[in-house]
Design an enzyme around this catalytic site. Structure first.
Site, PDB file in Angstrom:
ATOM      1  N   SER A  57     -10.368   0.371   6.785  1.00 59.83           N
ATOM      2  CA  SER A  57      -9.898   0.466   5.544  1.00 59.83           C
ATOM      3  C   SER A  57      -9.084  -0.806   5.066  1.00 59.83           C
ATOM      4  CB  SER A  57      -8.709   1.280   5.445  1.00 59.83           C
ATOM      5  OG  SER A  57      -9.559   2.710   5.386  1.00 59.83           O
ATOM      6  N   SER A  82      -9.987   2.369   2.597  1.00 59.71           N
ATOM      7  CA  SER A  82      -9.134   3.079   1.745  1.00 59.71           C
ATOM      8  C   SER A  82      -8.072   2.257   0.786  1.00 59.71           C
ATOM      9  CB  SER A  82      -8.291   3.819   2.659  1.00 59.71           C
ATOM     10  OG  SER A  82      -7.206   3.323   3.535  1.00 59.71           O
ATOM     11  N   LYS A 128       0.807  -1.153   0.177  1.00 65.43           N
ATOM     12  CA  LYS A 128       0.061   0.114  -0.024  1.00 65.43           C
ATOM     13  C   LYS A 128       0.962   1.151  -0.002  1.00 65.43           C
ATOM     14  CE  LYS A 128      -3.988   1.952   2.492  1.00 65.43           C
ATOM     15  NZ  LYS A 128      -4.934   1.941   3.447  1.00 65.43           N
TER      16      LYS A 128
END
Lengths: 490, 95
Positions: free
Chosen positions: A182, A158, A78
């Site tokens: 998320s 997210s 990420k």
């Protein structure tokens, strides 16, 4: 023969050990998969040269018998984790060109365990969002579609680049971070497993901070076993993070016994909300029946302050964010927009560098922390947070795990749910309470809705009892037998 | 409690984010919408409840007060948009 990119971490590990293929072959297959999955926009930066180099070193370690737990596994990182020398953006314009001079502890732990970096995954800007539609680098597309409907759907957020890429087999697994859901919400939207461990289990050092009392990293994988393997490589005490727990990391994979006989599963009655879609209720009831069939004991519990978790979260998280994001001022890294003096340079830089959702949250956070409002908002929210933590503590007297839906709906279209920021916030209604309490929580794919989209169930556990969470999730996964695949596969 | 344009402008300045005049009104609407949602916390009885700042139930560790890192100004400055002679540079602040 099975495609190399269809293998799970556990299967690929066995294949590498048995010399059925090399780490370089596995990585090359994934580099091709990354290229063919570009329409999903799941990556901000692809790093094929780094991946090949790391894979060669993996083959050398496999040959000399020093392979680690993630040896040769091509993963997505990420783009909230700082990676030395590789662009790290947090999906924000304000971090333009930022190349960290250091490596986050989580990414370092994974590389030390032999993992291979395919690239940096797209996300909501500064991890603020539930649909991956706030990234400066564009929306991520969910590889799943509704039956007979070509509308692009969101991958959740997210960690939306991570979830989309894992679901589409363009990475074998990916890291995520979870502040209010998320990891778990995007996992549920894409039919994969997402595990947020206990706050403190994984180091936050080198992770771009959103809300420091809530942020926690975790694995996003195709099945529960892979999450156990990957978490084992990520977790551990880190002197560089003062909130990192000095607790031994158990063998998480060994917790997957397949046996939940006698385990008490709590069903929190407050999660059965008014207006809950029938399909969500149905999959939840199905999950209850599955665990009961497997020999678990089902008990109803009460978490009376559940409905106050979201409003408390939307004070605490923006307050911490407004403080954490103060560092983006055009002086030390990233974007700078000139002004007539220092203050105007700050204001112009932050106006140009932050997107609309980040600005909203920084402004809310600034307001609730400002003189005269601190007690009424911020301290009140922290007191409510105490109540929520107490609710869970009481629940653990009568159960060992909690079973809830992961999300209040399946994935939606990019334009269908964004007129009102509040409607977007409601996506995290089932995930936020455990975030506020710092508890481990996992989303497991459980079935498809009537339009053919995946739905997930969530299991929550006691602090630092990831093993029981994984054990329950493994049985849930076996009972559900979820093997549907998205329309788009790399 | 409801935010007006003037308050939004003040918060924006505190947060060091330039907000054009014409955006203040719509932004006030959005922020009021969120604050309205947050107001329901007032329903919760929190008398005698301590505010919770951390869920980590352990004492912070202490370490020896010693320098463990540093000594590489070039790397520290590597990402600065404008640097000179081992410093970050900013617009003039002293007349």
């Amino acid at each position: 023969m099975t495609k190399l990119t269809d293998l799970t971490i556990a299967q690929a590990r066995d294949g590498l050990r048995a010399k059925e293929f090399s780490a370089v072959e596995l990585t090359d297959a994934y580099i091709a998969a990354v290229e063919s999955s570009r329409p999903l926009n799941a990556f901000i930066t692809e790093t094929p040269e780094i991946a090949r180099d790391m894979a060669k070193k993996s083959d050398a370690r496999i040959a000399d018998g020093s392979a680690g737990a993630m040896e040769g596994m091509p993963i997505g990182m990420k783009d909230l984790f700082c990676t030395e020398g590789t662009l790290t953006t947090a999906a924000s314009h304000i971090l333009d060109g930022f190349k960290p001079q250091y490596e986050s502890t989580i990414s370092k732990n994974l590389w030390d365990a032999g993992a291979v970096m395919l690239g940096k995954m797209n996300l909501d800007e500064f991890a603020m969002g539930s649909a991956n539609i706030t990234s400066y680098y564009g929306n991520v597309v969910n590889p799943w579609k509704r039956e007979g409907d070509d509308t692009d759907l969101v991958p959740g957020g997210s960690s939306g680049g991570s979830s989309a890429a894992v679901a589409a087999h363009s990475v074998i697994a990916a890291t995520g971070t979870d502040t209010g859901g998320s990891i778990r919400q995007p996992a549920a939207f894409t039919g994969i497993v997402g595990f947020k461990p206990t706050y403190g289990r994984c180091s936050r050092w080198g992770v771009v901070a959103f809300a420091s009392s809530l942020d926690q990293a975790g694995p996003m994988t195709r099945d529960v076993r892979d999450s156990a393997i990957m978490l084992g490589a990520m977790a551990g005490h880190d002197p560089k993070d003062s909130t990192s727990a000095d607790i031994a990391v158990p063998d998480f994979e060994a917790a997957l016994t397949g046996d939940v006989k006698g385990l008490r599963i709590g069903i929190p009655k407050e999660y059965r909300m008014d207006g809950m879609p029938a399909e969500i209720e149905k999959i939840w009831d199905q999950g209850i029946a599955w665990l009961k069939d497997a020999g678990a004991e089902i008990v109803e519990v009460s978490l009376p302050h559940t409905k106050y978790a979201l409003p408390a979260y939307y004070i605490i998280a923006p307050a911490e964010a407004s403080s954490n994001l103060a560092r983006y001022d055009g002086v030390r890294y990233g974007l700078r927009e000139e002004g007539k003096d220092l203050i105007e340079m700050y204001e112009n830089t932050r106006a140009a560098g932050f997107g609309a959702e980040v600005k909203r949250r920084v402004l809310i956070g600034t307001y609730v922390l400002s003189a005269g409002y601190y007690d009424a908002y911020y301290l009140k929210a922290q007191r409510v947070r105490s109540r929520i933590v107490d609710d869970f503590k009481k629940a653990w007297n009568s159960c060992d795990l909690l079973l809830t839906p992961a999300t209040p709906s399946a994935a939606f279209g990019a334009g269908e749910n964004q007129d009102d920021p509040l409607a977007m916030y409601l996506n995290d209604v089932f995930t936020v309470p455990a975030s506020l309490a710092g508890l481990p929580g996992i989303a497991v794919p459980a079935g498809l809705d009537s339009k053919g989209l995946p739905l997930g169930l969530q299991l929550l556990g006691r602090p630092f009892d990831e093993e029981t969470v994984l054990r329950g999730a493994h049985v849930l996964e076996q009972q559900a037998g979820f093997n549907a695949k998205p329309q788009f596969l790399a | 409690m409801s935010l007006d344009k003037k308050t939004v402008a003040r918060i924006a300045h505190l947060a060091r984010i330039k907000v054009p005049e014409e955006d203040l009104e719509p932004l006030a609407g959005e922020l009021n919408n969120i604050l309205g949602f947050i107001e329901q916390l007032n329903e919760v009885d929190t008398d005698g409840v301590d505010p919770l700042a951390s869920v980590v139930e352990m004492n912070m560790r202490q370490r020896e007060d010693a320098v463990t890192d540093g000594g590489y100004p070039d790397r520290v400055l590597a990402n600065g948009p404008e640097t000179a002679m081992g410093f970050y540079t900013v617009p003039k602040v002293v007349e």
